[in-house]
Motif scaffolding. Structure first.
Motif, mmCIF file in Angstrom:
data_model
loop_
_atom_site.group_PDB
_atom_site.id
_atom_site.type_symbol
_atom_site.label_atom_id
_atom_site.label_comp_id
_atom_site.label_asym_id
_atom_site.label_seq_id
_atom_site.Cartn_x
_atom_site.Cartn_y
_atom_site.Cartn_z
ATOM 1 N N MET A 162 6.387 -7.265 14.439
ATOM 2 C CA MET A 162 5.254 -6.751 15.219
ATOM 3 C C MET A 162 5.741 -6.127 16.530
ATOM 4 O O MET A 162 5.230 -5.085 16.975
ATOM 5 N N LEU A 163 6.758 -6.766 17.141
ATOM 6 C CA LEU A 163 7.323 -6.217 18.390
ATOM 7 C C LEU A 163 7.990 -4.873 18.127
ATOM 8 O O LEU A 163 7.911 -3.952 18.944
ATOM 9 N N LEU A 164 8.633 -4.748 16.961
ATOM 10 C CA LEU A 164 9.255 -3.483 16.598
ATOM 11 C C LEU A 164 8.202 -2.380 16.507
ATOM 12 O O LEU A 164 8.403 -1.264 16.991
ATOM 13 N N ASN A 165 7.056 -2.711 15.880
ATOM 14 C CA ASN A 165 5.970 -1.730 15.777
ATOM 15 C C ASN A 165 5.423 -1.366 17.157
ATOM 16 O O ASN A 165 5.106 -0.204 17.426
ATOM 17 N N ALA A 166 5.311 -2.376 18.028
ATOM 18 C CA ALA A 166 4.823 -2.129 19.384
ATOM 19 C C ALA A 166 5.769 -1.204 20.138
ATOM 20 O O ALA A 166 5.339 -0.299 20.883
ATOM 21 N N MET A 167 7.064 -1.409 19.944
ATOM 22 C CA MET A 167 8.069 -0.528 20.566
ATOM 23 C C MET A 167 7.850 0.916 20.157
ATOM 24 O O MET A 167 7.801 1.829 20.995
ATOM 25 N N LEU A 168 7.708 1.104 18.876
ATOM 26 C CA LEU A 168 7.567 2.464 18.351
ATOM 27 C C LEU A 168 6.264 3.107 18.813
ATOM 28 O O LEU A 168 6.211 4.305 19.072
ATOM 29 N N ASN A 169 5.215 2.286 18.941
ATOM 30 C CA ASN A 169 3.913 2.813 19.366
ATOM 31 C C ASN A 169 3.932 3.332 20.795
ATOM 32 O O ASN A 169 3.207 4.280 21.137
ATOM 33 N N VAL A 170 4.747 2.695 21.651
ATOM 34 C CA VAL A 170 4.808 3.134 23.060
ATOM 35 C C VAL A 170 5.930 4.143 23.292
ATOM 36 O O VAL A 170 6.211 4.521 24.424
#
Length: 627
Positions: free
Chosen positions: A561-569
């Motif tokens: 989930m943190l990986l996805n959050a990284m990519l989103n920002v």
């Protein structure tokens, strides 16, 4: 008729040489004066003058009434006593009347009285009288001609403040018109132009002031040197050496006397901006204008080249300086030694120091401090201490900068005990440690892992009311994190925020990494949110620290989930991110899932990734074989 001889003799007596045959037709000679121009003794009593001047025009009754009222006032007093007489005339009194009163001054009124009348008019209601540009300029002209230049300058400042920027051309044209109305059409007094340029300069309308000078030059008026000097000084203080030099070179062409001091100031300004080539061009202009460079001229340029790193040019100038008969002084050597120390050419700096001493020059505090600091930064602390001892032997007192250089060198060398002794010696000489001293000691103690001593120094700082700066806080936080005291580090971080300082991304990441390594990922997430609220944008290093903490705890779902959050920002994962996830999935998840995830996110495997995957495959293969 009388005999011819008698006529001839009478003609000769009158100075007329004529023949007897012409005596009846003699004409008066051309140089003979008319009877009316002869002396009165030879004139007839009833003679009438050949020219009578016309009778003078009767004085303007309005001007006469105003003049009588002004003269009726007591000298040196206001016109209040005559105000009732003036008010009777005021409805008929116009600005043109005032200009005529000044232009002719038919009643020879004193200049102070006319100035008082001008000021009295300024206080009248606008419907009765309103001054115009012409009345102001005429009054200023009149005051300058009567040696009342300060009062004229005050009037011109008022005019300039009302006209504002970009008014020089209009005002100069008005000046020419009003001077034409003055007696005998005389030119404006030199002090008038001085005051006019100064008025624009005082209002910081520099372009208008320069335009005034150019208009004077174009109209063939004498250039006001005093006002030009004032304007040049203003330009030199405006941190615009290019504009100052442009104006200076222009007025030099108008006959402004060259001054080496001005050249030196402009050279210094150019060097301060890093424009050493421009400063050198100006240095060359000194001799072209008939002046001679001084030791300050050479030192300014040498120092500029040393700071820009061009030591070859500096030493060329030193050689030129000596050839010109200008001897290098302490400042010359100080600039050269400082430049050599910056380039870590300490042997050459020492040689230059010896040369200076051999010439009988006494090194100052700055020079010793430069050498000490250079040796400390080069790691030669013992040589720096030797220079310090020589400094004391020569009777040169070290200052706080000297001691701070020594303390910094000793702390970086890891000799905290000697650093403390230097601080104690500094205190004995009456010098108080400052923020730099304390921060250097705290940083040195933290680097050596001596957090107790660092805390003691911090307490002493607070006792001496020396505020910690961001460097001191960073040193404490990094030292605490290195020693695993993350809770104390977080407390100091929030103390830093409470003191009004804003920690940077690196400092937040340091504490976040320490918390994650301790397994306190929840507190790490709280710091991440706080960091974002304060306007920081966490980078890949910050996210990697938290992801590493999640993977070590086996929270692979949260890691994904943190990986996805990284990519989103918009934060792009790097090789470290990939390896952290790979290691976590290898130990707590499924390597195949990670492989698919990496393919989806577009991450590229490296050698370490393949090695980890191979190791995990070998482990799974052995586990299957054992079954």
């Amino acid at each position: 008729p009388p005999p011819a001889s008698g006529i001839h003799s009478s003609r000769e007596a009158e100075g007329v040489g004529c023949h007897a045959d012409d005596m009846l037709t003699v004409k008066p000679p051309q140089l003979r004066l008319p009877p009316l121009l002869r002396s009165s003794s030879s004139s007839s009593p009833a003679a009438v003058p050949w020219f009578s001047p016309p009778p003078p025009d009767p004085p303007d009754p309005i001007l006469a009434a105003v003049s009588d009222a002004i003269l009726a006032a007591a000298p040196g007093e206001t016109l209040d006593s005559s105000s009732h007489r003036l008010r009777r005339v005021l409805p008929s009194f116009t600005p043109s009347h005032f200009v005529s009163l000044l232009a002719g001054n038919p009643f020879s009124l004193p200049a102070p009285s006319l100035l008082s009348f001008f000021r009295w008019l300024s206080l009248q209601p606008p419907q009765l009288f309103r001054h115009t540009l012409e009345t102001y300029l005429s009054m200023a002209h009149f005051l300058c001609r009567h040696r009342m230049a300060p009062d004229a300058a005050q009037l011109l400042r008022t005019v300039v403040s009302r006209k504002g920027k970009n008014s020089a051309h209009h005002l100069f044209s008005a000046v020419l018109r009003t001077s034409a109305d003055a007696p005998r059409h005389c030119s404006p007094h030199p002090s008038f132009f001085e005051a006019m340029v100064a008025a624009y300069a005082d209002s910081e309308y520099v372009s208008d002031a320069i335009q005034c000078v150019r208009l004077m030059r174009k109209s063939r008026f004498r250039i006001p040197l005093g006002a030009c000097a004032l304007l040049l000084d203003l330009l030199m203080k405006s941190n615009s050496p290019a504009a100052a030099w442009a104006f200076y070179s222009e007025i030099l062409g108008y006959g402004f006397p060259p001054n080496v001091y001005t050249f030196n100031v402009l050279m210094h300004s150019f060097c301060k901006e890093g424009k050493v080539k421009e400063a050198h061009l100006m240095f060359d202009e000194i001799t072209k204008k008939g002046a001679k460079p001084t030791v300050v001229s050479f030192n300014t340029l040498i120092n500029g080249y040393c700071k820009s790193g061009d030591l070859d040019a500096s030493f060329e100038l030193k050689k030129l300086m000596q050839e010109a008969g200008v001897f290098p002084d302490v400042f010359t050597y100080s600039a050269l030694i400082n430049g050599l120390s910056r380039e870590r050419r300490l042997e050459d700096a020492n040689e230059m120091f010896k040369e200076m001493c051999s010439r009988g020059l006494v090194p100052n505090n700055v020079m010793f401090t430069t050498l000490i600091d250079g040796h400390c930064k080069d790691g030669k602390v013992n040589a720096a201490l030797d220079i310090y001892q020589e400094m004391l032997r020569k009777g040169v007192m070290p200052d706080l900068v000297t001691y701070n250089a020594l303390v910094n060198g000793l702390c970086k060398f890891g000799d905290l005990q000697k650093a403390m002794l230097v601080v104690e010696e500094m205190k004995k000489k009456g010098l108080k440690p400052d923020k730099i001293t304390y921060t250097t000691l705290i940083d040195g103690c933290c680097r050596e892992g001596d957090l107790e001593t660092a805390s003691e120094i911090r307490r002493e700082m607070m006792k001496e009311t020396v505020e910690l700066d961001d460097v001191a806080y960073t040193a404490l936080i990094s030292g605490l994190c290195r020693e695993g005291r993350v809770i104390d580090a977080e407390r100091i971080l929030h103390e830093m925020i409470g003191a009004g300082m804003v920690p940077d991304e690196a400092l937040y990441t340091m504490v976040i990494d320490g918390l994650c390594k301790k397994g306190d990922v929840r507190f790490a997430f709280n710091l991440l949110k706080e960091m974002q609220k304060k306007g920081h944008k966490p980078g890949v290093v910050t996210y990697n620290a938290i992801m590493n903490g999640l993977c070590k705890l086996g929270q692979m779902k949260n890691a994904n989930m943190l990986l996805n959050a990284m990519l989103n920002v918009g934060v792009i994962p790097d090789d470290v991110t990939y390896n952290i996830l790979l290691d976590g999935h290898s130990k707590h998840g499924d390597a195949e899932t990670l492989k698919e995830l990496c393919h989806e996110k577009g991450m590229v495997s490296d050698f370490a990734t393949y090695s980890s995957l191979i190791n995990e495959s070998i482990k799974k293969s052995k586990a299957q074989q054992s079954r």
